[in-house]
Motif scaffolding. Structure first.
Motif, PDB file in Angstrom:
ATOM      1  N   HIS A   1       3.641  -6.695  -1.054  1.00 14.23           N
ATOM      2  CA  HIS A   1       3.340  -8.321  -1.127  1.00 14.23           C
ATOM      3  C   HIS A   1       4.444  -9.141  -1.810  1.00 14.23           C
ATOM      4  CE1 HIS A   1      -0.732  -6.202  -0.413  1.00 14.23           C
ATOM      5  NE2 HIS A   1      -0.852  -7.497   0.417  1.00 14.23           N
ATOM      6  N   CYS A   2       5.036  -8.450  -2.354  1.00 13.10           N
ATOM      7  CA  CYS A   2       6.569  -9.273  -2.944  1.00 13.10           C
ATOM      8  C   CYS A   2       7.485  -9.652  -2.035  1.00 13.10           C
ATOM      9  CB  CYS A   2       7.002  -8.575  -4.095  1.00 13.10           C
ATOM     10  SG  CYS A   2       6.072  -8.105  -5.546  1.00 13.10           S
ATOM     11  N   PHE A   3       7.368  -8.762  -0.898  1.00 10.61           N
ATOM     12  CA  PHE A   3       8.597  -9.274   0.027  1.00 10.61           C
ATOM     13  C   PHE A   3       8.151  -9.725   1.512  1.00 10.61           C
ATOM     14  CE2 PHE A   3       8.382  -4.874   1.057  1.00 10.61           C
ATOM     15  CZ  PHE A   3       8.376  -4.760   2.383  1.00 10.61           C
ATOM     16  N   ILE A   4       6.810  -9.301   1.788  1.00 10.09           N
ATOM     17  CA  ILE A   4       6.337  -9.432   3.231  1.00 10.09           C
ATOM     18  C   ILE A   4       6.220 -11.051   3.584  1.00 10.09           C
ATOM     19  CG2 ILE A   4       4.312  -9.353   4.790  1.00 10.09           C
ATOM     20  CD1 ILE A   4       4.185  -6.332   4.396  1.00 10.09           C
ATOM     21  N   PRO A   5       5.584 -11.704   2.730  1.00  7.28           N
ATOM     22  CA  PRO A   5       5.538 -13.342   3.050  1.00  7.28           C
ATOM     23  C   PRO A   5       6.754 -14.012   3.243  1.00  7.28           C
ATOM     24  CG  PRO A   5       3.648 -12.792   1.324  1.00  7.28           C
ATOM     25  CD  PRO A   5       4.760 -11.475   1.602  1.00  7.28           C
TER      26      PRO A   5
END
Length: 235
Positions: free
Chosen positions: A224-228
């Protein structure tokens, strides 16, 4: 989090605020191995700091991890129950600064118990390396997923060593539709990979921005640190 005993994604949280120093790493590792959950979390209030700032560390049964989303959620809930505070700031062993806030809402349908909600701040760790593997490596990823190579649109990695595989958004990669060979997926990945994240703008619901499946050998929460931010630039 669950109201049913022994259900949900259990996360042991050990609060060590009474200790002047961390326990030895091998001691924390042995505790995590004994408890044998995906993550065991250790938190310690920072000396001479405001009451809601904590150092936080995450251990699997085998190794320490730099970041864990559900571990931070568990820590926020545990600290809320023990201190009554509703906002927390966390600093990880690698210096990542993040935070969480806790709120409760009474739900009569939930056996008159309060429902606890935790809002978390995740650091941005965007995909920084576009992997350019030999053709046979892309072929190995495709074989592990059971799809054609042309349906893998992007292969990249962030600095937390998560591999992202963006697929053709026409591909339904839900667990019901796609059987994935997790061992083959791991063997196709670069050394040191913590997880493989399969994603695209495909979604089963119009209100969902993206879908993902994660095969984690460390902590799933880091995806979730990079998908958004990845989706913001690519979808």
């Amino acid at each position: 989090m669950t109201s049913t005993p022994f259900c949900g994604n259990a996360t042991p949280v050990l609060v060590l605020s009474e200790f002047e120093e961390w326990l030895p790493e091998n001691s924390m590792q042995l505790v995590a191995r004994e408890l044998n959950h995906s993550e065991t979390v250790f938190v310690r209030r920072r000396p001479s700091s405001t009451p809601n700032i904590y150092d936080i560390r995450f251990f699997t049964p085998y190794a320490e991890e730099p970041f864990c989303g559900h571990g931070m959620l568990g820590a926020a809930h545990a600290l809320h129950l023990s201190t009554g505070l509703t906002t927390f700031e966390f600093v990880t062993i690698t210096g990542i600064e993040t935070g969480a806030s806790v709120s409760t809402t009474s739900q009569t349908w939930a056996n008159d118990e309060d429902t606890v909600s935790v809002s978390m701040q995740f650091p941005a760790s965007p995909v920084v390396d576009r992997l350019q593997p030999p053709l046979h490596v892309k072929e190995r990823f495709a074989t592990a997923l059971g799809i054609d190579e042309t349906d893998i649109w992007y292969i990249g990695m962030n600095d937390l060593m998560d591999v992202v595989l963006e697929l053709n958004p026409e591909i339904d990669f839900s667990a019901e539709a796609m059987a994935i060979d997790a061992v083959a997926l791991l063997r196709a990945s670069p050394p040191g990979t913590r997880s493989q994240v399969i994603t695209s703008s495909w979604a089963f619901d119009k209100d969902v921005d993206f879908a993902k499946r994660v095969f984690a050998y460390g902590s799933e929460g880091s995806c979730h640190c990079f998908i958004p931010c990845y989706g913001e630039s690519c979808w």
